[in-house]
Design an enzyme around this catalytic site. Sequence first.
Site, short mmCIF file in Angstrom:
data_model
loop_
_atom_site.label_atom_id
_atom_site.label_comp_id
_atom_site.label_asym_id
_atom_site.label_seq_id
_atom_site.Cartn_x
_atom_site.Cartn_y
_atom_site.Cartn_z
N ARG A 1 32.21 38.32 14.37
CA ARG A 1 31.73 37.82 13.08
C ARG A 1 30.56 38.63 12.56
O ARG A 1 30.42 38.86 11.35
CB ARG A 1 31.35 36.34 13.21
N GLU B 1 35.80 20.56 -10.30
CA GLU B 1 35.20 21.75 -9.70
C GLU B 1 35.07 22.86 -10.74
O GLU B 1 34.06 23.57 -10.81
CB GLU B 1 36.05 22.24 -8.53
N HIS C 1 32.18 22.57 -2.65
CA HIS C 1 32.86 21.83 -1.59
C HIS C 1 33.62 20.67 -2.21
O HIS C 1 33.07 19.94 -3.05
CB HIS C 1 31.84 21.32 -0.58
#
Length: 219
Positions: A70, A179, A114
């Site tokens: 990562r 959103e 989110h």
Amino acid sequence: MPAVSETRVGVLISGRGSNMASLIEAAAQPGYPAEIVTVISNKADAGGLVRAEEAGIDTVVIDHKAHADRASFDAALDAALEEAKVELVCLAGFMRLLTPGFTEKWRGRMINIHPALLPSFRGLHTHERALEAGVKIHGCTVHFVTPEMDVGPIIMQAAVPVLEGDTAELLAARVLAQEHIIYPAALRLICEGRARIEGERVVVDEFEVAERALVAPGI
């Protein structure tokens, strides 16, 4: 009148990029204080890349599978953002966990949307979990990104009713429509300098009446 200074924004996606598209459409309007300068995906087949290219925006693919860990992936991501002279990062369906080092570097300059009313339903499968919990109101949240997932200071939220007979798909569609409203609105607040972090909360100055209202469609 002096030209409006536009914040250089980079958008990170992994899929169709519908929230990215809402940001692109907003940024194309006269007077919007942000310019989308790059769209970066960790997947070469992400549908959002085509939409960005059609809008004349530079796109970059950084395949996470090509990196050993990562940290090296995030380093490549950071380098691409720096090369594009990005000032603020928007996550729009970016399905990778970012390292603490990356999030700390971009703290206060990286936001996410989110599909739930945080702090409820962090993580995945938010609509299914909302239905299982029997909540009567669901929604979405724009927040600053911190090392802990889905925990950063909240900028803006929108709520929708949970209707009798809702499926996860029906509820998701109702939330997604909101959103697309609040993500460009929240980005505008930040770029205009009207939203700032104080402690663990976001304080917004000079709210218009329409901005102060909770976005919620009628039943």
